[in-house]
Write a protein that holds these residues in place. Sequence first.
Motif, PDB file in Angstrom:
ATOM      1  N   PRO A 114      57.528  49.254  -8.493  1.00 37.84           N
ATOM      2  CA  PRO A 114      57.356  48.512  -9.749  1.00 37.84           C
ATOM      3  C   PRO A 114      58.475  47.495 -10.010  1.00 37.84           C
ATOM      4  O   PRO A 114      58.211  46.401 -10.507  1.00 37.84           O
ATOM      5  N   ALA A 115      59.716  47.830  -9.662  1.00 36.23           N
ATOM      6  CA  ALA A 115      60.825  46.891  -9.874  1.00 36.23           C
ATOM      7  C   ALA A 115      60.641  45.643  -9.020  1.00 36.23           C
ATOM      8  O   ALA A 115      60.798  44.507  -9.506  1.00 36.23           O
ATOM      9  N   ILE A 116      60.285  45.830  -7.762  1.00 40.41           N
ATOM     10  CA  ILE A 116      60.069  44.686  -6.859  1.00 40.41           C
ATOM     11  C   ILE A 116      58.861  43.884  -7.324  1.00 40.41           C
ATOM     12  O   ILE A 116      58.894  42.646  -7.348  1.00 40.41           O
ATOM     13  N   THR A 117      57.805  44.581  -7.712  1.00 42.59           N
ATOM     14  CA  THR A 117      56.598  43.905  -8.198  1.00 42.59           C
ATOM     15  C   THR A 117      56.903  43.079  -9.440  1.00 42.59           C
ATOM     16  O   THR A 117      56.455  41.935  -9.562  1.00 42.59           O
ATOM     17  N   PHE A 118      57.651  43.645 -10.372  1.00 42.90           N
ATOM     18  CA  PHE A 118      58.012  42.912 -11.588  1.00 42.90           C
ATOM     19  C   PHE A 118      58.737  41.614 -11.244  1.00 42.90           C
ATOM     20  O   PHE A 118      58.408  40.549 -11.759  1.00 42.90           O
ATOM     21  N   LEU A 119      59.720  41.716 -10.365  1.00 44.60           N
ATOM     22  CA  LEU A 119      60.501  40.527  -9.993  1.00 44.60           C
ATOM     23  C   LEU A 119      59.624  39.466  -9.324  1.00 44.60           C
ATOM     24  O   LEU A 119      59.743  38.272  -9.620  1.00 44.60           O
ATOM     25  N   LEU A 120      58.741  39.887  -8.438  1.00 42.27           N
ATOM     26  CA  LEU A 120      57.848  38.928  -7.774  1.00 42.27           C
ATOM     27  C   LEU A 120      56.871  38.290  -8.761  1.00 42.27           C
ATOM     28  O   LEU A 120      56.604  37.082  -8.686  1.00 42.27           O
ATOM     29  N   LEU A 121      56.345  39.085  -9.668  1.00 43.23           N
ATOM     30  CA  LEU A 121      55.435  38.513 -10.672  1.00 43.23           C
ATOM     31  C   LEU A 121      56.170  37.534 -11.580  1.00 43.23           C
ATOM     32  O   LEU A 121      55.691  36.426 -11.833  1.00 43.23           O
ATOM     33  N   LYS A 122      57.332  37.933 -12.060  1.00 41.68           N
ATOM     34  CA  LYS A 122      58.079  37.082 -12.992  1.00 41.68           C
ATOM     35  C   LYS A 122      58.567  35.793 -12.340  1.00 41.68           C
ATOM     36  O   LYS A 122      58.446  34.725 -12.921  1.00 41.68           O
ATOM     37  N   TYR A 123      59.134  35.915 -11.142  1.00 42.18           N
ATOM     38  CA  TYR A 123      59.806  34.755 -10.555  1.00 42.18           C
ATOM     39  C   TYR A 123      59.002  34.011  -9.491  1.00 42.18           C
ATOM     40  O   TYR A 123      59.448  32.980  -9.006  1.00 42.18           O
ATOM     41  N   TRP A 124      57.823  34.511  -9.145  1.00 48.94           N
ATOM     42  CA  TRP A 124      57.001  33.781  -8.174  1.00 48.94           C
ATOM     43  C   TRP A 124      55.587  33.537  -8.712  1.00 48.94           C
ATOM     44  O   TRP A 124      55.163  32.400  -8.818  1.00 48.94           O
ATOM     45  N   VAL A 125      54.892  34.608  -9.088  1.00 51.05           N
ATOM     46  CA  VAL A 125      53.508  34.429  -9.535  1.00 51.05           C
ATOM     47  C   VAL A 125      53.439  33.696 -10.859  1.00 51.05           C
ATOM     48  O   VAL A 125      52.697  32.708 -10.989  1.00 51.05           O
ATOM     49  N   TYR A 126      54.178  34.138 -11.850  1.00 55.15           N
ATOM     50  CA  TYR A 126      54.093  33.567 -13.191  1.00 55.15           C
ATOM     51  C   TYR A 126      55.231  32.611 -13.531  1.00 55.15           C
ATOM     52  O   TYR A 126      55.403  32.247 -14.688  1.00 55.15           O
ATOM     53  N   ALA A 127      55.990  32.197 -12.547  1.00 54.28           N
ATOM     54  CA  ALA A 127      57.070  31.244 -12.798  1.00 54.28           C
ATOM     55  C   ALA A 127      56.484  29.884 -13.166  1.00 54.28           C
ATOM     56  O   ALA A 127      55.557  29.414 -12.513  1.00 54.28           O
ATOM     57  N   PRO A 128      56.995  29.276 -14.204  1.00 54.94           N
ATOM     58  CA  PRO A 128      56.502  27.937 -14.582  1.00 54.94           C
ATOM     59  C   PRO A 128      56.674  26.957 -13.420  1.00 54.94           C
ATOM     60  O   PRO A 128      57.690  26.958 -12.729  1.00 54.94           O
ATOM     61  N   ARG A 129      55.690  26.157 -13.199  1.00 51.20           N
ATOM     62  CA  ARG A 129      55.710  25.162 -12.118  1.00 51.20           C
ATOM     63  C   ARG A 129      55.951  23.780 -12.677  1.00 51.20           C
ATOM     64  O   ARG A 129      55.489  23.357 -13.638  1.00 51.20           O
TER      65      ARG A 129
END
Length: 129
Positions: A114-129
């Motif tokens: 979950p910690a790794i998933t959170f970081l990937l979601l926050k900083y890659w999937v949902y990061a503003p483009r």
Amino acid sequence: MRHLLGEILRFGGVGALATGVHVGTYLAMLSLLPPQAANAVGFLVSVSVSYVGHTWFSFAGSSKQAGAGRTLAVRFAVVVALGYALNAAWVALVTQVLGWASGWAGIFIACMTPAITFLLLKYWVYAPR
């Protein structure tokens, strides 16, 4: 800091809901399907709940700026696949490399993935483009 805490709490809530949906669907499908098929159906349904929950609730503030829906969905799918692979890796690490009882993998599955998933979601999937 308060914004980050809110995201973490929302992420945990959506994760708990998705887990409940997975288990509930799995149990409901057991009367119709073999266990592995029931698990697959539960997993797919829970991924849908997770995607909607994280997009519209956990990371609602940034998801609108994260890119097109298709790109977002593909990135999300990559993170889900990575999470699944991580969980399999934790089990292999604990049982085959370390030689511990298989139950110990649950600690890694519950904490690290979950910690790794959170970081990937926050900083890659949902990061503003």
